[in-house]
Scaffold this motif. Sequence first.
Motif, PDB file in Angstrom:
ATOM      1  N   ARG A   1      47.834  55.573  64.553  1.00 20.65           N
ATOM      2  CA  ARG A   1      46.791  57.255  64.772  1.00 20.65           C
ATOM      3  C   ARG A   1      45.796  56.607  66.084  1.00 20.65           C
ATOM      4  O   ARG A   1      45.624  56.501  66.648  1.00 20.65           O
ATOM      5  CB  ARG A   1      46.788  57.715  63.604  1.00 20.65           C
ATOM      6  CG  ARG A   1      47.157  59.316  63.942  1.00 20.65           C
ATOM      7  CD  ARG A   1      46.838  59.729  62.788  1.00 20.65           C
ATOM      8  NE  ARG A   1      48.776  60.479  61.954  1.00 20.65           N
ATOM      9  CZ  ARG A   1      49.573  60.337  61.722  1.00 20.65           C
ATOM     10  NH1 ARG A   1      49.573  58.807  61.862  1.00 20.65           N
ATOM     11  NH2 ARG A   1      50.379  60.930  60.914  1.00 20.65           N
ATOM     12  N   ASP A   2      45.237  55.563  65.517  1.00 17.65           N
ATOM     13  CA  ASP A   2      44.076  54.542  66.118  1.00 17.65           C
ATOM     14  C   ASP A   2      44.573  54.247  67.307  1.00 17.65           C
ATOM     15  O   ASP A   2      43.966  54.232  68.755  1.00 17.65           O
ATOM     16  CB  ASP A   2      43.527  53.297  65.430  1.00 17.65           C
ATOM     17  CG  ASP A   2      42.741  54.117  64.051  1.00 17.65           C
ATOM     18  OD1 ASP A   2      42.683  55.462  63.677  1.00 17.65           O
ATOM     19  OD2 ASP A   2      42.254  53.440  63.507  1.00 17.65           O
ATOM     20  N   ILE A   3      46.096  53.785  67.355  1.00 20.54           N
ATOM     21  CA  ILE A   3      46.704  52.406  68.278  1.00 20.54           C
ATOM     22  C   ILE A   3      46.453  53.864  69.448  1.00 20.54           C
ATOM     23  O   ILE A   3      46.376  53.476  70.860  1.00 20.54           O
ATOM     24  CB  ILE A   3      47.902  51.958  67.831  1.00 20.54           C
ATOM     25  CG1 ILE A   3      47.392  50.902  67.072  1.00 20.54           C
ATOM     26  CG2 ILE A   3      48.554  51.766  69.245  1.00 20.54           C
ATOM     27  CD1 ILE A   3      48.490  49.896  66.799  1.00 20.54           C
ATOM     28  N   VAL A   4      47.457  55.042  68.994  1.00 22.67           N
ATOM     29  CA  VAL A   4      47.529  56.312  70.258  1.00 22.67           C
ATOM     30  C   VAL A   4      46.657  56.706  70.684  1.00 22.67           C
ATOM     31  O   VAL A   4      46.803  56.877  72.313  1.00 22.67           O
ATOM     32  CB  VAL A   4      48.675  56.904  69.743  1.00 22.67           C
ATOM     33  CG1 VAL A   4      49.118  58.017  70.234  1.00 22.67           C
ATOM     34  CG2 VAL A   4      50.135  56.326  68.913  1.00 22.67           C
ATOM     35  N   LYS A   5      45.948  56.802  69.971  1.00 25.00           N
ATOM     36  CA  LYS A   5      44.621  57.375  70.880  1.00 25.00           C
ATOM     37  C   LYS A   5      43.468  56.428  71.303  1.00 25.00           C
ATOM     38  O   LYS A   5      43.127  57.043  72.114  1.00 25.00           O
ATOM     39  CB  LYS A   5      43.822  57.511  68.939  1.00 25.00           C
ATOM     40  CG  LYS A   5      42.311  59.157  69.821  1.00 25.00           C
ATOM     41  CD  LYS A   5      41.577  58.997  67.660  1.00 25.00           C
ATOM     42  CE  LYS A   5      40.766  57.931  67.350  1.00 25.00           C
ATOM     43  NZ  LYS A   5      40.300  58.379  66.340  1.00 25.00           N
ATOM     44  N   VAL A   6      43.523  55.406  71.519  1.00 24.67           N
ATOM     45  CA  VAL A   6      42.882  54.462  71.376  1.00 24.67           C
ATOM     46  C   VAL A   6      43.448  53.958  73.384  1.00 24.67           C
ATOM     47  O   VAL A   6      42.718  53.776  74.428  1.00 24.67           O
ATOM     48  CB  VAL A   6      43.036  53.464  71.339  1.00 24.67           C
ATOM     49  CG1 VAL A   6      41.917  52.416  71.932  1.00 24.67           C
ATOM     50  CG2 VAL A   6      41.886  53.067  70.400  1.00 24.67           C
ATOM     51  N   LEU A   7      44.951  54.164  72.892  1.00 27.90           N
ATOM     52  CA  LEU A   7      45.899  54.112  73.918  1.00 27.90           C
ATOM     53  C   LEU A   7      45.228  54.694  75.322  1.00 27.90           C
ATOM     54  O   LEU A   7      45.369  54.955  76.291  1.00 27.90           O
ATOM     55  CB  LEU A   7      47.061  53.496  74.445  1.00 27.90           C
ATOM     56  CG  LEU A   7      47.230  52.418  73.286  1.00 27.90           C
ATOM     57  CD1 LEU A   7      49.048  51.843  73.611  1.00 27.90           C
ATOM     58  CD2 LEU A   7      47.204  51.299  74.867  1.00 27.90           C
TER      59      LEU A   7
ATOM     60  N   ALA B   1      44.455  47.577  70.666  1.00 26.96           N
ATOM     61  CA  ALA B   1      44.768  48.831  71.809  1.00 26.96           C
ATOM     62  C   ALA B   1      43.958  48.914  72.745  1.00 26.96           C
ATOM     63  O   ALA B   1      44.237  49.064  73.911  1.00 26.96           O
ATOM     64  CB  ALA B   1      45.108  49.705  70.945  1.00 26.96           C
ATOM     65  N   GLU B   2      42.847  48.006  72.263  1.00 26.49           N
ATOM     66  CA  GLU B   2      42.034  47.813  73.303  1.00 26.49           C
ATOM     67  C   GLU B   2      42.318  46.563  74.524  1.00 26.49           C
ATOM     68  O   GLU B   2      41.637  46.721  75.377  1.00 26.49           O
ATOM     69  CB  GLU B   2      40.389  47.548  73.098  1.00 26.49           C
ATOM     70  CG  GLU B   2      40.319  48.713  72.156  1.00 26.49           C
ATOM     71  CD  GLU B   2      38.765  49.667  72.694  1.00 26.49           C
ATOM     72  OE1 GLU B   2      37.712  49.102  73.806  1.00 26.49           O
ATOM     73  OE2 GLU B   2      38.116  50.883  72.102  1.00 26.49           O
ATOM     74  N   LEU B   3      43.039  45.511  73.591  1.00 30.66           N
ATOM     75  CA  LEU B   3      42.914  44.164  74.494  1.00 30.66           C
ATOM     76  C   LEU B   3      44.541  44.315  75.491  1.00 30.66           C
ATOM     77  O   LEU B   3      44.619  44.231  76.279  1.00 30.66           O
ATOM     78  CB  LEU B   3      43.982  43.096  73.218  1.00 30.66           C
ATOM     79  CG  LEU B   3      41.882  42.999  72.669  1.00 30.66           C
ATOM     80  CD1 LEU B   3      42.811  42.038  71.234  1.00 30.66           C
ATOM     81  CD2 LEU B   3      41.502  41.679  73.484  1.00 30.66           C
ATOM     82  N   VAL B   4      45.034  45.203  74.558  1.00 36.11           N
ATOM     83  CA  VAL B   4      46.981  45.681  75.477  1.00 36.11           C
ATOM     84  C   VAL B   4      46.385  45.897  76.689  1.00 36.11           C
ATOM     85  O   VAL B   4      47.567  45.225  78.073  1.00 36.11           O
ATOM     86  CB  VAL B   4      47.715  46.523  74.383  1.00 36.11           C
ATOM     87  CG1 VAL B   4      47.832  47.931  74.706  1.00 36.11           C
ATOM     88  CG2 VAL B   4      48.935  45.487  75.279  1.00 36.11           C
TER      89      VAL B   4
END
Lengths: 474, 84
Positions: A173-179, A279-282
């Motif tokens: 969820r964190d990853i999708v949200k940040v992306l 997610a921020e780095l990608v």
Amino acid sequence: MSSLFDLPFEEPEPQAAIPAPEPPARRILTISQLTSQVRLALEGQFAEVWVEGEISNCRLWNTGHLYFTLKDAGAQIKAVMFRSTLRYLRFKPQDGLRVVARGRISVYDPKGEYQLVCEHLEPEGLGARQLAFDQLKARLTREGLFATEHKRALPTLPRKIGVVTSLDGAAIRDIVKVLRRRYANAHIVIRPTRVQGDGASLEIARAVTAIGRVRGVDVVIVGRGGGSIEDLWSFNEEVVARAIAGCPVPVISAVGHESDVTIADFVADLRAPTPSAAAELVVARKDDFVAGIDRLTRRLNAGMDARLHRLAARLRSSEARPGFRGFTTHLAWHGRRAADLTHDLRTAFGVGVAARERRYRALQLKLEALDVRRQFQRIRTRLVSADTRLRSVIVSRQHRAQNRFERAAARLDSLSPLGVLGRGYAVCWNHERTAIVRTAAAVSPGDRVHVTLHEGELTCDVVTPSTRRPQGST
Amino acid sequence: MDPTIKDFEAAIAELDTIVKKLEDGDLSLETSLQLYERGIHLSRFCHARLEDAERRVEILNERGELKPAPPGLGDDDAESRPRR
């Protein structure tokens, strides 16, 4: 009961047989003094000890300190772990758990008790794991799996972002949200997998391999949220390390928290401290991309503008040259002047002009002018098709340049000998076009000459110089 | 897309080079115009590429099939609505 009482009376007996040395001066201590000395002795000798045992009577006080007893089959010791060190623990101490503790012995005077002040606590068996971890790490290091030169750069703008993690945790969820926040139209492909428990490592490894093969996926995030060291252990398994190393696209590891470092982190192309950070780095913020491109485009326009500015300056300087010295000046001089100006213009338009073209034909002036106009037309067409935002600026500059050119061309026209030619006169040039043939004696039979007419030109071979009629042969 | 542009990275890099050439180099107008045109083209390519990706969340299942992700995966939109 009686035996307990008997014991002290029996024991001193043999000692009594030894003649007592000179009795020291009788010195009576207070309890506090004695306790203090005991404390000095104990705390001095046991400033750092490692001890293993089983936890019991484990209680977390509301002060945040943890009190418990460590025991084995034959003895026990009271122990405390203060709040400040407790927060670094990666597991939850509880009754019945066998642990290895590091700490110091401390004496608590008011109660006459001594206890172990724990500075570090780890579940027993962790030692074996740590060993396995160190060995695997050393082996893979030797193999070069962690080598910096194997680290691949992430794509600047990924097409599809692969994610290998559990669907249950907060990580996904964190990853999708940040992306979504950074790059609203990101395309995400998730390969769900268990991330802890028996067999999880194999599942993670297969997932990494599978997602690396999905068309368009050009970067993969593999990881999970925080947990105990046991929970994270799958990411320390060799099979996961191998899968990451063998993944055809760059892999970002994101396991647990900042403080958790796994084998997966070493082998990944980039280690993110947490899933959100991955997610921020990608991918950079879309806004940053847009701003970056716009900045370059603005510089592009400014650069072009400056270039056109220079063209205008060149035309100005051509115009500023000393004027023609009247119509009496030789035709050759005009030709030369025209050639110079045309040369300037041609240079300005980047058409390579060889040195020999400087010997310019007067009659071509008009044609050249047309040619230059055509070039202007072409340039304008191009500019129209180029960025509309700056078009008006460029066109207006170009307009001024063109006006200037047209004025120069018009001036040349007015001074041109073409008017004379229009009345039926012709000009005869030598073959090299370096001089005008003024007398028949200047040429010999067989020489080639050029005759410039009002419209067109003749190339002629001289038959007899004395004859007044040259024979055209072209 | 444009066969003369490898990818977004290459486009940005080329655009950067062009801008520097235009700013520093003593180029003929013809060359400048060609570069300028190319630069504008690259700039448009990059902008287009930023909009290119489809806003989607997919699940790659055990059989290697891609399925729309169940709703609520951190995505408040009706993301599961399949496109195409």
